[in-house]
Design an enzyme around this catalytic site. Structure first.
Site, PDB file in Angstrom:
ATOM      1  N   LYS A  73      30.431   4.474  47.124  1.00 47.13           N
ATOM      2  CA  LYS A  73      30.628   4.422  48.595  1.00 47.13           C
ATOM      3  C   LYS A  73      29.329   4.685  49.344  1.00 47.13           C
ATOM      4  O   LYS A  73      29.207   5.609  50.149  1.00 47.13           O
ATOM      5  CB  LYS A  73      31.698   5.411  49.062  1.00 47.13           C
ATOM      6  CG  LYS A  73      33.086   5.087  48.532  1.00 47.13           C
ATOM      7  CD  LYS A  73      34.143   5.930  49.214  1.00 47.13           C
ATOM      8  CE  LYS A  73      35.532   5.640  48.691  1.00 47.13           C
ATOM      9  NZ  LYS A  73      35.780   6.122  47.321  1.00 47.13           N
ATOM     10  N   PHE A  74      28.342   3.831  49.101  1.00 54.84           N
ATOM     11  CA  PHE A  74      27.078   3.932  49.838  1.00 54.84           C
ATOM     12  C   PHE A  74      27.369   3.829  51.332  1.00 54.84           C
ATOM     13  O   PHE A  74      28.292   3.118  51.753  1.00 54.84           O
ATOM     14  CB  PHE A  74      26.140   2.799  49.417  1.00 54.84           C
ATOM     15  CG  PHE A  74      25.636   2.937  48.002  1.00 54.84           C
ATOM     16  CD1 PHE A  74      24.608   3.811  47.701  1.00 54.84           C
ATOM     17  CD2 PHE A  74      26.186   2.183  46.979  1.00 54.84           C
ATOM     18  CE1 PHE A  74      24.135   3.933  46.405  1.00 54.84           C
ATOM     19  CE2 PHE A  74      25.720   2.301  45.678  1.00 54.84           C
ATOM     20  CZ  PHE A  74      24.699   3.182  45.386  1.00 54.84           C
ATOM     21  N   ALA A  75      26.552   4.519  52.142  1.00 56.73           N
ATOM     22  CA  ALA A  75      26.852   4.544  53.587  1.00 56.73           C
ATOM     23  C   ALA A  75      25.613   4.750  54.450  1.00 56.73           C
ATOM     24  O   ALA A  75      25.716   5.253  55.563  1.00 56.73           O
ATOM     25  CB  ALA A  75      27.867   5.643  53.888  1.00 56.73           C
ATOM     26  N   ILE A 119      21.271   3.463  55.633  1.00 57.12           N
ATOM     27  CA  ILE A 119      20.489   2.263  55.960  1.00 57.12           C
ATOM     28  C   ILE A 119      20.032   1.567  54.676  1.00 57.12           C
ATOM     29  O   ILE A 119      19.979   2.188  53.608  1.00 57.12           O
ATOM     30  CB  ILE A 119      19.265   2.607  56.845  1.00 57.12           C
ATOM     31  CG1 ILE A 119      18.320   3.573  56.107  1.00 57.12           C
ATOM     32  CG2 ILE A 119      19.709   3.180  58.185  1.00 57.12           C
ATOM     33  CD1 ILE A 119      16.954   3.698  56.755  1.00 57.12           C
ATOM     34  N   TYR A 138      50.342   6.771  48.855  1.00 58.11           N
ATOM     35  CA  TYR A 138      50.607   5.907  47.705  1.00 58.11           C
ATOM     36  C   TYR A 138      51.652   4.841  48.006  1.00 58.11           C
ATOM     37  O   TYR A 138      52.690   5.131  48.597  1.00 58.11           O
ATOM     38  CB  TYR A 138      51.111   6.737  46.516  1.00 58.11           C
ATOM     39  CG  TYR A 138      50.073   7.659  45.947  1.00 58.11           C
ATOM     40  CD1 TYR A 138      49.008   7.170  45.194  1.00 58.11           C
ATOM     41  CD2 TYR A 138      50.155   9.040  46.147  1.00 58.11           C
ATOM     42  CE1 TYR A 138      48.049   8.025  44.662  1.00 58.11           C
ATOM     43  CE2 TYR A 138      49.201   9.908  45.628  1.00 58.11           C
ATOM     44  CZ  TYR A 138      48.155   9.387  44.879  1.00 58.11           C
ATOM     45  OH  TYR A 138      47.206  10.237  44.359  1.00 58.11           O
TER      46      TYR A 138
HETATM   47  P1  BMP Z   1      44.298   8.755  42.873  1.00 54.96           P
HETATM   48  O1  BMP Z   1      45.062   7.540  42.315  1.00 54.96           O
HETATM   49  O2  BMP Z   1      44.233   9.895  41.897  1.00 54.96           O
HETATM   50  O3  BMP Z   1      44.797   9.168  44.223  1.00 54.96           O
HETATM   51  O4  BMP Z   1      42.769   8.304  43.041  1.00 54.96           O
HETATM   52  C1  BMP Z   1      42.375   7.312  43.924  1.00 54.96           C
HETATM   53  C2  BMP Z   1      40.922   6.955  43.726  1.00 54.96           C
HETATM   54  O5  BMP Z   1      40.580   5.887  44.578  1.00 54.96           O
HETATM   55  C3  BMP Z   1      39.939   8.084  44.005  1.00 54.96           C
HETATM   56  O6  BMP Z   1      38.864   7.969  43.073  1.00 54.96           O
HETATM   57  C4  BMP Z   1      39.419   7.787  45.393  1.00 54.96           C
HETATM   58  O7  BMP Z   1      38.078   8.194  45.555  1.00 54.96           O
HETATM   59  C5  BMP Z   1      39.521   6.268  45.463  1.00 54.96           C
HETATM   60  N1  BMP Z   1      39.812   5.724  46.813  1.00 54.96           N
HETATM   61  C6  BMP Z   1      40.972   6.032  47.497  1.00 54.96           C
HETATM   62  O8  BMP Z   1      41.816   6.777  47.023  1.00 54.96           O
HETATM   63  N2  BMP Z   1      41.180   5.461  48.738  1.00 54.96           N
HETATM   64  C7  BMP Z   1      40.295   4.629  49.330  1.00 54.96           C
HETATM   65  O9  BMP Z   1      40.547   4.162  50.426  1.00 54.96           O
HETATM   66  C8  BMP Z   1      39.118   4.309  48.628  1.00 54.96           C
HETATM   67  C9  BMP Z   1      38.897   4.860  47.366  1.00 54.96           C
HETATM   68  O10 BMP Z   1      37.803   4.538  46.699  1.00 54.96           O
END
Ligand code: BMP
Length: 255
Positions: free
Chosen positions: A90-92, A94, A208
């Site tokens: 997740k680069f952010a 310049i 989720y």
């Molecule tokens: P989990 O399924 O345990 O909730 O993990 C989700 C993974 O996806 C984590 O590594 C998190 O950094 C990444 N992630 C996320 O959950 N939502 C986003 O919008 C972007 C992500 O990279």
């Protein structure tokens, strides 16, 4: 609706072609988000679940005993089991700074991660900086067009402008982190985190959805699953269940 391998023929980026092709060959659109903090756990679970996944997603900076041998062994597992490595950096910043972060430092991410990702908050310079380091190595970039977390600011015009930036750099940008398919262009691959077999939340804002909702209804391509798998009593059985749910949902969409 085109299959993954049909979509591969439309791409020029070698990582996009490799990913779309291997998903169809392996019959897996499951990305494992392996957020563990020791080298031993990372390698053990990656080895056990490698046969089930198309992508292993890492957060390499949470590994407490990181060393170069970890990268070497992950690369061996990637070749042995045919999955790609996605460093969720997740680069952010310049362009000049992200280029240094991508190539240098302790991790040398561009040397081993087939895929990495970036926020678009700095504007298109971030893509140009990463591209200067990654394109010649055949790497692919995902842009965070949306996030799975509650209250995300990645929506509306921010999301729309992210899609525009991707289209302007479609040799290097291979797709999006998103909750759903946003762009009607089969070159771009949509990856969705926040996936469990049962919908719900965690206590820190994660939200989720099920594989069916994400892939069949919302048109995404790849489910990214973390705790749903590696916190299960039997991660191998659970990974097989997620793989089947993700693949069945894809078949339901393309057929
Ligand atoms: P989990 O399924 O345990 O909730 O993990 C989700 C993974 O996806 C984590 O590594 C998190 O950094 C990444 N992630 C996320 O959950 N939502 C986003 O919008 C972007 C992500 O990279």
């Amino acid at each position: 609706m085109k299959t993954f391998s049909e979509r591969a023929t439309l791409c020029t980026n070698p990582t996009a072609i490799q990913l779309l092709t291997l998903m169809d060959e392996k019959k897996s659109n499951l990305a494992l988000s392996l957020d563990v903090t020791t080298k031993a756990e990372l390698l053990k679970i990656a080895g056990d679940l490698g046969p089930e996944i198309c992508i292993l997603k890492t957060h390499i900076d949470i590994v407490e005993d990181f060393d170069e041998d970890l990268i070497h062994q992950l690369q061996q597992l990637s070749t042995q089991h045919q999955f790609l490595i996605f460093e969720d950096r997740k680069f952010a910043d310049i362009g000049n700074t992200v280029k240094l972060q991508y190539e240098k430092g302790i991790y040398h991410i561009s040397d081993w991660a087939h895929i990495t990702n970036a926020h678009t908050v700095p504007g298109p310079g971030i893509i140009e900086g990463l591209k200067q380091a990654g394109l010649e190595k055949g790497r692919g970039l995902l842009l965070l067009a949306e996030m799975s977390s509650k209250g995300t600011l990645a929506k509306g015009t921010y999301t729309q402008e992210t899609l525009d930036m991707a289209q302007a750099h479609d040799d290097f940008v291979i797709g999006f982190i998103t909750t759903k398919k946003l762009l009607d262009d089969p070159k771009f691959i949509n990856l969705t985190p926040g996936v469990k077999l049962k919908a719900g939340t965690d206590d820190l804002g994660q939200q989720y959805n099920t594989p069916e909702k994400v892939i069949t209804e919302q048109g995404s391509d790849v489910i990214i699953v973390g705790r749903g798998i590696y916190h299960a009593k039997d991660p191998i059985t659970e990974a097989k269940a997620y793989r089947k749910a993700g693949w069945d949902a894809y078949l339901a969409r393309v057929q």
